[in-house]
Design a protein around this motif. Structure first.
Motif, PDB file in Angstrom:
ATOM      1  N   TYR A 534      10.497  -2.550   4.134  1.00 35.46           N
ATOM      2  CA  TYR A 534      10.941  -2.364   2.760  1.00 35.46           C
ATOM      3  C   TYR A 534      12.443  -2.606   2.641  1.00 35.46           C
ATOM      4  O   TYR A 534      13.213  -2.408   3.587  1.00 35.46           O
ATOM      5  N   VAL A 535      12.871  -3.011   1.436  1.00 36.70           N
ATOM      6  CA  VAL A 535      14.283  -3.202   1.129  1.00 36.70           C
ATOM      7  C   VAL A 535      14.665  -2.237   0.014  1.00 36.70           C
ATOM      8  O   VAL A 535      14.069  -2.256  -1.072  1.00 36.70           O
ATOM      9  N   PHE A 536      15.640  -1.353   0.305  1.00 45.24           N
ATOM     10  CA  PHE A 536      16.162  -0.407  -0.668  1.00 45.24           C
ATOM     11  C   PHE A 536      17.431  -1.009  -1.273  1.00 45.24           C
ATOM     12  O   PHE A 536      18.414  -1.226  -0.555  1.00 45.24           O
ATOM     13  N   THR A 537      17.438  -1.256  -2.578  1.00 44.38           N
ATOM     14  CA  THR A 537      18.591  -1.858  -3.257  1.00 44.38           C
ATOM     15  C   THR A 537      19.173  -0.862  -4.250  1.00 44.38           C
ATOM     16  O   THR A 537      18.462  -0.380  -5.149  1.00 44.38           O
ATOM     17  N   LEU A 538      20.463  -0.539  -4.067  1.00 43.54           N
ATOM     18  CA  LEU A 538      21.132   0.393  -4.977  1.00 43.54           C
ATOM     19  C   LEU A 538      21.468  -0.327  -6.280  1.00 43.54           C
ATOM     20  O   LEU A 538      22.217  -1.305  -6.291  1.00 43.54           O
ATOM     21  N   LYS A 539      20.911   0.150  -7.385  1.00 36.67           N
ATOM     22  CA  LYS A 539      21.149  -0.481  -8.681  1.00 36.67           C
ATOM     23  C   LYS A 539      22.341   0.137  -9.411  1.00 36.67           C
ATOM     24  O   LYS A 539      23.161  -0.559  -9.991  1.00 36.67           O
ATOM     25  N   SER A 540      22.439   1.478  -9.360  1.00 39.97           N
ATOM     26  CA  SER A 540      23.525   2.141 -10.075  1.00 39.97           C
ATOM     27  C   SER A 540      23.674   3.562  -9.564  1.00 39.97           C
ATOM     28  O   SER A 540      22.765   4.126  -8.936  1.00 39.97           O
ATOM     29  N   LEU A 556      17.604   3.421  -7.006  1.00 35.80           N
ATOM     30  CA  LEU A 556      17.329   2.394  -6.001  1.00 35.80           C
ATOM     31  C   LEU A 556      15.978   1.744  -6.274  1.00 35.80           C
ATOM     32  O   LEU A 556      14.982   2.449  -6.495  1.00 35.80           O
ATOM     33  N   ASP A 557      15.965   0.408  -6.260  1.00 37.97           N
ATOM     34  CA  ASP A 557      14.704  -0.321  -6.302  1.00 37.97           C
ATOM     35  C   ASP A 557      14.215  -0.531  -4.871  1.00 37.97           C
ATOM     36  O   ASP A 557      14.986  -0.913  -3.993  1.00 37.97           O
ATOM     37  N   VAL A 558      12.949  -0.281  -4.643  1.00 42.89           N
ATOM     38  CA  VAL A 558      12.352  -0.499  -3.322  1.00 42.89           C
ATOM     39  C   VAL A 558      11.348  -1.630  -3.440  1.00 42.89           C
ATOM     40  O   VAL A 558      10.408  -1.562  -4.249  1.00 42.89           O
ATOM     41  N   THR A 559      11.556  -2.667  -2.651  1.00 43.35           N
ATOM     42  CA  THR A 559      10.679  -3.840  -2.705  1.00 43.35           C
ATOM     43  C   THR A 559      10.080  -4.131  -1.336  1.00 43.35           C
ATOM     44  O   THR A 559      10.632  -3.760  -0.301  1.00 43.35           O
ATOM     45  N   GLU A 560       8.946  -4.813  -1.370  1.00 42.25           N
ATOM     46  CA  GLU A 560       8.290  -5.294  -0.144  1.00 42.25           C
ATOM     47  C   GLU A 560       7.914  -6.750  -0.370  1.00 42.25           C
ATOM     48  O   GLU A 560       7.148  -7.066  -1.300  1.00 42.25           O
ATOM     49  N   ASN A 561       8.494  -7.632   0.434  1.00 46.67           N
ATOM     50  CA  ASN A 561       8.274  -9.078   0.268  1.00 46.67           C
ATOM     51  C   ASN A 561       8.602  -9.533  -1.153  1.00 46.67           C
ATOM     52  O   ASN A 561       7.900 -10.361  -1.743  1.00 46.67           O
ATOM     53  N   GLY A 562       9.685  -8.952  -1.697  1.00 49.79           N
ATOM     54  CA  GLY A 562      10.132  -9.335  -3.031  1.00 49.79           C
ATOM     55  C   GLY A 562       9.392  -8.669  -4.163  1.00 49.79           C
ATOM     56  O   GLY A 562       9.753  -8.849  -5.332  1.00 49.79           O
ATOM     57  N   ARG A 563       8.372  -7.874  -3.864  1.00 52.21           N
ATOM     58  CA  ARG A 563       7.581  -7.209  -4.907  1.00 52.21           C
ATOM     59  C   ARG A 563       8.054  -5.774  -5.074  1.00 52.21           C
ATOM     60  O   ARG A 563       8.163  -5.034  -4.096  1.00 52.21           O
ATOM     61  N   LEU A 564       8.347  -5.359  -6.327  1.00 50.59           N
ATOM     62  CA  LEU A 564       8.837  -4.017  -6.591  1.00 50.59           C
ATOM     63  C   LEU A 564       7.733  -2.999  -6.309  1.00 50.59           C
ATOM     64  O   LEU A 564       6.629  -3.089  -6.857  1.00 50.59           O
ATOM     65  N   ILE A 565       8.057  -2.039  -5.453  1.00 48.42           N
ATOM     66  CA  ILE A 565       7.090  -1.003  -5.097  1.00 48.42           C
ATOM     67  C   ILE A 565       7.326   0.269  -5.918  1.00 48.42           C
ATOM     68  O   ILE A 565       6.404   0.835  -6.498  1.00 48.42           O
ATOM     69  N   PHE A 591      -0.021   5.179   0.419  1.00 50.71           N
ATOM     70  CA  PHE A 591      -1.131   5.414   1.340  1.00 50.71           C
ATOM     71  C   PHE A 591      -0.673   5.283   2.793  1.00 50.71           C
ATOM     72  O   PHE A 591      -1.109   6.022   3.671  1.00 50.71           O
ATOM     73  N   SER A 592       0.246   4.355   3.032  1.00 50.45           N
ATOM     74  CA  SER A 592       0.710   4.108   4.402  1.00 50.45           C
ATOM     75  C   SER A 592       1.817   5.064   4.836  1.00 50.45           C
ATOM     76  O   SER A 592       2.081   5.197   6.033  1.00 50.45           O
ATOM     77  N   GLY A 593       2.495   5.715   3.888  1.00 44.81           N
ATOM     78  CA  GLY A 593       3.597   6.595   4.239  1.00 44.81           C
ATOM     79  C   GLY A 593       4.474   6.887   3.045  1.00 44.81           C
ATOM     80  O   GLY A 593       4.179   6.465   1.917  1.00 44.81           O
ATOM     81  N   ASP A 594       5.574   7.587   3.276  1.00 42.10           N
ATOM     82  CA  ASP A 594       6.485   7.983   2.205  1.00 42.10           C
ATOM     83  C   ASP A 594       7.759   7.155   2.237  1.00 42.10           C
ATOM     84  O   ASP A 594       8.357   6.949   3.306  1.00 42.10           O
ATOM     85  N   LEU A 595       8.191   6.719   1.067  1.00 40.68           N
ATOM     86  CA  LEU A 595       9.520   6.136   0.876  1.00 40.68           C
ATOM     87  C   LEU A 595      10.439   7.259   0.432  1.00 40.68           C
ATOM     88  O   LEU A 595      10.142   7.957  -0.537  1.00 40.68           O
ATOM     89  N   TYR A 596      11.563   7.427   1.118  1.00 44.18           N
ATOM     90  CA  TYR A 596      12.366   8.658   1.016  1.00 44.18           C
ATOM     91  C   TYR A 596      13.836   8.259   0.963  1.00 44.18           C
ATOM     92  O   TYR A 596      14.312   7.490   1.810  1.00 44.18           O
ATOM     93  N   ALA A 597      14.567   8.755  -0.041  1.00 40.83           N
ATOM     94  CA  ALA A 597      15.986   8.407  -0.178  1.00 40.83           C
ATOM     95  C   ALA A 597      16.798   9.650  -0.513  1.00 40.83           C
ATOM     96  O   ALA A 597      16.367  10.489  -1.310  1.00 40.83           O
ATOM     97  N   VAL A 598      17.991   9.746   0.105  1.00 42.50           N
ATOM     98  CA  VAL A 598      18.936  10.832  -0.157  1.00 42.50           C
ATOM     99  C   VAL A 598      20.306  10.203  -0.393  1.00 42.50           C
ATOM    100  O   VAL A 598      20.747   9.339   0.376  1.00 42.50           O
ATOM    101  N   ILE A 599      20.975  10.626  -1.464  1.00 41.54           N
ATOM    102  CA  ILE A 599      22.318  10.140  -1.732  1.00 41.54           C
ATOM    103  C   ILE A 599      23.330  11.166  -1.248  1.00 41.54           C
ATOM    104  O   ILE A 599      23.143  12.380  -1.421  1.00 41.54           O
TER     105      ILE A 599
END
Length: 682
Positions: A534-540, A556-565, A591-599
């Motif tokens: 996954y790619v975590f992109t900080l938007k603002s 943060l937008d989280v994408t996988e292979n360019g697709r927004l998750i 289903f596969s796991g958790d996407l987790y972010a802390v600022i």
């Protein structure tokens, strides 16, 4: 005026508990039924008084009555209503009041649901419940009055610890306390049985539903606590082997052992003395947790700071309850006549192994928790017993337990066939071996223990399915399998759900701990970081405000292979009353796991520190816990295991009461063990 009513209700409850703790024993000595039933009536009075007292404290919180010291110390007028209510038990005095309320609830429940029990035994058990309530109420009145007035009245309150201002912490303490206090019923039944000098299969049927209810609540309370730690503290973990965490885990281990041991007493009239001891130990560990949390001996986000007077009182009460019950056990246990014999290979032996491993692990956790505290008390040395110690013990002791869980249900009572059980479990062993090998090949070297844990989880899950398939004769008579499936008792489904849930918990723990992807980075808006696939992109990053805090929120937008998750919005909050900084993780479960972010903090130049995770299969921890709770509830709903005493056909067995001509009727169940007559000795 409301506070005074609450205080008066606590004093009335104290008096009622004292009467209910003493008069039933006098009634038994004099063979006076009126005094024997007085304990139950006082339990009702105590419960009503505690509802009034707790309601008065909660009302004081809701209206922000800062003339009450407890409210002024732990609340604030700007706090959301939900957290004003939760603040009632988010402190030492309020949590003790909640504990006493729970004790009175279980005392009243035993009095209500125990009407079919022999009167002598019922009055003994309720008297013990009342005695426990008296101890806690005396503690409240003497050292921890939640209704103490503040003069002059505070203009504003200090506010609740922001870490506790969370939905998970609203439900976690009450559920955990219900589990702790639920074990008091098993304790009271054990002490009553020791005083009466008899433990029968019927006794096991009486005590097992109470233990099962407490086990379900403890499971839920621990799961809620780990979930709160996972998403609220922002460190990405869910369990740290903190002394206060261990204080809830130890009673759970003992209660699990007690549940399985009581089955042997019920079915085979064996392990009587050991089961009584487990009932005492399980509740004693709950009381030990109270001492750890409230004595001030540990510093923890879970613990309540306390003065030495309170710690000494709790220690004295602990010594009285635990020491007194163990002394009674040492005196009376030798008189308990051993029951049925069983072979080395049998279901009883599997349950004994279960008990040995669970009890040993509870002992290891106890030593690891108390050793640093004892060492510091004696010579001032400060050491820490960290997760590696406990995790190694868990791996060594719990692995054989998981294997035994597969064999146990397949073995017959009294004398089983180990080779037959092994043949049935052959697909489970094959699945475990193949799964472990596949994981090792896909992940590379260095995952031997992970592969072993993965294999154990697969083995247990498949063994549960094989056991169900065997019960319905899926492979022998598949045409009738569905009908047999529908007719399976709920207790069998409960065992299957609980064991399968444990397999999912093991799977979630193993995979998430071994394969978590973590990135600590500094990002500016528009920049991204890769975490696994996954790619975590900080938007603002923007400022925001809440009811009683200000915050910095990242998007943060989280994408996988360019697709927004998903879009994650972690926050860094600053509460005003009291001034505290907290992190609010943003989590999206997949289903596969958790996407987790802390600022984190600003790194200057528009950049912000970030902690980003992908935690595979971690939701299995809580999905499995829910399945275990559901399994317990299914077993509890089985008509043969209803709380208090079994209900079956309308056929009764007489129960002789010592010194009297009147017989008490007890319903008998469909099983021979519960239909046996129970005699209480003079």
């Amino acid at each position: 005026m409301i506070a005074e009513i609450g205080h008066f209700a606590v004093i009335l409850a104290l008096i009622a508990s004292l009467i209910g703790a003493t008069f039933p024993h006098v009634g038994i000595a004099r063979n006076d039924d009126r005094l024997m039933i007085l304990g139950g009536r006082m339990a009702y009075v105590q419960f009503v008084c505690m509802i009034v007292a707790f309601g008065a404290l909660m009302y004081s919180y809701v209206i922000s009555d800062f003339s009450v010291l407890n409210v002024a110390t732990n609340s604030h007028s700007a706090k959301p209503l939900l957290y004003k209510i939760a603040g009632t038990w988010g402190n030492h005095e309020g949590s003790l009041l909640l504990w006493a309320l729970m004790l009175s609830l279980f005392a009243a429940a035993v009095a209500l649901r125990g009407k079919r029990l022999p009167l002598r035994f019922q009055s003994r058990a309720i008297a013990v419940q009342n005695l426990l309530g008296f101890g806690f109420l005396l503690f409240i009145v003497a050292t921890s009055n939640p209704f103490e007035r503040l003069d002059p009245v505070a203009i504003e309150g200090n506010g609740l610890n922001p870490l506790l201002q969370d939905p998970g912490l609203i439900f976690h303490p009450p559920m955990l306390y219900l589990g702790y206090v639920g074990l008091s019923a098993a304790f009271s039944f054990a002490v009553a049985a020791l005083i009466e000098g008899e433990v029968s299969p019927a006794w096991a049927r009486w005590v097992r539903p109470w233990t099962l209810a407490a086990w379900v609540l403890l499971t839920g309370g621990i799961a809620l606590g780990s979930w709160w730690a996972y998403y609220e503290l922002g460190w990405g973990g869910w369990w740290f082997w903190d002394p206060v965490e261990n204080a809830s885990f130890m009673p759970w281990l003992a209660a699990t052992a007690l549940l399985h041991s009581a089955i042997v007493v019920e079915k085979r009239d064996a392990l009587k003395s050991w089961t009584i001891l487990l009932a005492i130990i399980a509740f004693s560990l709950s009381l030990l947790g109270t001492f750890i949390v409230r004595s001030g001996v540990v510093v923890s986000v879970h613990a309540f700071a306390s003065d030495p007077t309170r710690g000494i009182f709790i220690l004295g009460f602990l010594a009285f309850v635990i020491g007194g019950s163990l002394a009674l056990y040492a005196w009376r246990a030798p008189s308990l006549v051993p029951g049925g014999l069983f072979g080395m290979v049998s279901r009883e032996s599997a349950l004994v192994l279960n008990n040995i491993l669970l009890s040993t692990f509870a002992g290891v956790v106890l030593v690891g928790t108390l050793y640093p505290l004892v060492l510091e008390a004696f010579d001032g040395s400060q050491i820490s017993v960290g997760p590696p110690f406990f995790e190694f013990a868990a791996a060594v002791l719990m692995s054989p337990l998981v294997i035994a869980l597969g064999f146990g249900p397949l073995l017959a009572w009294k004398r089983g066939n180990l080779s037959r059980a092994a043949r049935i479990l052959l697909p489970a062993f094959l699945a475990a071996v193949l799964g472990g090998i596949a994981l090792t090949l896909s992940a590379g070297t260095g995952v031997v223990m992970t592969a072993f844990g993965f294999a154990l989880a697969l083995y247990l899950a498949v063994s549960v399915l094989l056991e169900i398939a065997g019960r319905i004769q899926l492979f022998k008579a598949p045409g009738k399998a569905f009908g047999r499936l529908r007719s399976l008792p709920r207790a069998s489904w409960g065992m299957a759900f609980a064991h399968f849930g444990l397999a999912i918990v093991i799977l979630g723990m193993t995979v998430s701990e071994a394969f978590t992807d973590e990135t600590l980075t500094v990002l500016r808006p528009g920049e991204g970081a890769e975490v696994g696939d996954y790619v975590f992109t900080l938007k603002s990053v923007e400022g925001t405000t809440g009811p009683n805090y200000t915050a910095v929120r990242g998007t943060l937008d989280v994408t996988e292979n360019g697709r927004l998750i998903t879009v994650l919005t972690p926050e860094d909050r600053v509460y005003t009353n009291p001034v505290t900084n907290t992190t609010e993780a943003s989590i999206t479960p997949l289903f596969s796991g958790d996407l987790y972010a802390v600022i984190g903090e600003s790194a200057g130049g528009g950049a912000w520190s970030m902690r980003l995770y992908f935690k595979p299969m971690i939701s299995g921890l809580w999905v499995g816990s829910i399945m275990m709770m559901l399994g317990g509830l299914l077993s509890l709903s089985d008509r043969r295991l209803r709380i208090g005493s079994p209900e079956g056909r309308k056929k009764h067995a007489s129960v002789k009461t010592a010194g009297g001509d009147q017989a008490t009727k007890q319903p008998s169940s469909d099983t021979a063990a519960a239909s046996a007559k129970v005699e209480t000795p003079a």
